[in-house]
Every structure is written in C-alpha cells, then in structure tokens.
Design a protein around this motif. Structure first.
Motif, PDB file in Angstrom:
ATOM      1  N   ALA A 141       0.833  -1.201   0.000  1.00 26.43           N
ATOM      2  CA  ALA A 141       0.000   0.000   0.000  1.00 26.43           C
ATOM      3  C   ALA A 141       0.870   1.255   0.000  1.00 26.43           C
ATOM      4  CB  ALA A 141      -0.929  -0.007   1.214  1.00 26.43           C
ATOM      5  N   GLU A 142       1.975   1.233   0.737  1.00 20.91           N
ATOM      6  CA  GLU A 142       2.891   2.378   0.749  1.00 20.91           C
ATOM      7  C   GLU A 142       3.505   2.590  -0.635  1.00 20.91           C
ATOM      8  OE1 GLU A 142       5.759   1.533   3.771  1.00 20.91           O
ATOM      9  OE2 GLU A 142       4.378   1.983   5.404  1.00 20.91           O
ATOM     10  N   LEU A 143       3.864   1.519  -1.312  1.00 18.80           N
ATOM     11  CA  LEU A 143       4.466   1.632  -2.641  1.00 18.80           C
ATOM     12  C   LEU A 143       3.461   2.156  -3.670  1.00 18.80           C
ATOM     13  CD1 LEU A 143       6.623  -1.607  -2.847  1.00 18.80           C
ATOM     14  CD2 LEU A 143       7.426   0.744  -2.631  1.00 18.80           C
ATOM     15  N   LYS A 144       2.202   1.815  -3.506  1.00 20.79           N
ATOM     16  CA  LYS A 144       1.180   2.233  -4.465  1.00 20.79           C
ATOM     17  C   LYS A 144       1.015   3.744  -4.524  1.00 20.79           C
ATOM     18  CE  LYS A 144      -1.620  -1.930  -4.708  1.00 20.79           C
ATOM     19  NZ  LYS A 144      -2.947  -2.513  -4.432  1.00 20.79           N
ATOM     20  N   GLN A 145       1.394   4.447  -3.474  1.00 24.95           N
ATOM     21  CA  GLN A 145       1.268   5.901  -3.491  1.00 24.95           C
ATOM     22  C   GLN A 145       2.216   6.545  -4.507  1.00 24.95           C
ATOM     23  OE1 GLN A 145       2.365   7.845   0.162  1.00 24.95           O
ATOM     24  NE2 GLN A 145       4.150   6.536   0.447  1.00 24.95           N
ATOM     25  N   PHE A 146       3.233   5.812  -4.949  1.00 25.74           N
ATOM     26  CA  PHE A 146       4.194   6.340  -5.910  1.00 25.74           C
ATOM     27  C   PHE A 146       3.798   6.045  -7.355  1.00 25.74           C
ATOM     28  CE2 PHE A 146       6.817   5.641  -2.077  1.00 25.74           C
ATOM     29  CZ  PHE A 146       7.201   6.952  -1.867  1.00 25.74           C
ATOM     30  N   LYS A 147       2.707   5.302  -7.561  1.00 27.79           N
ATOM     31  CA  LYS A 147       2.277   4.941  -8.910  1.00 27.79           C
ATOM     32  C   LYS A 147       2.066   6.190  -9.750  1.00 27.79           C
ATOM     33  CE  LYS A 147      -1.154   2.450 -11.531  1.00 27.79           C
ATOM     34  NZ  LYS A 147      -2.406   1.723 -11.520  1.00 27.79           N
TER      35      LYS A 147
END
Length: 64
Positions: free
Chosen positions: A42-48
């Motif tokens: 979920a944290e990584l998805k913010q960089f999409k």
C-alpha cells in the motif's frame, strides 16, 4: 517472546484451516507477516505514476 492473547477460537481455527497451518503460533506469525506485506504494498502504491523510469520492458523481458 511470550504473550498471552484472548483470541476468538473459531476465528483462529478457521485461519489455521484455510492456511493449512498446524500451530497457533505459526498462523499468528503468518498473519502478521501478511499484514506487514500488504501495508508495504500500500505504501508503494502511493508512488504509482509519480516516478519516471526510462525502462524498455520488452528489452528487459528479452522480447524483440
């Protein structure tokens, strides 16, 4: 580390059944690992869409 928990027995038993885990400790450790994994995703998805990468996926996958 030893910890005393008051968990719903039916919930714990179902978790052990669906994960095919044989011990209560193992199913709790598995649940915690999965919780951490999902939080990191979920944290990584913010960089999409916010990071520009100059990568040719076809070349990376050896497609030509």
């Amino acid at each position: 580390m030893r910890t005393t928990l008051d968990l719903p027995e039916n919930l714990l038993n179902e978790a052990m059944r669906v994960t095919r885990t044989e011990t209560k400790t193992a199913v709790i450790v598995l649940a915690l690992e999965e919780l951490i994994r999902k939080a990191r995703i979920a944290e990584l998805k913010q960089f999409k869409g916010k990071i520009e990468l100059d990568i040719d996926l076809d070349n990376l996958r050896a497609r030509r």
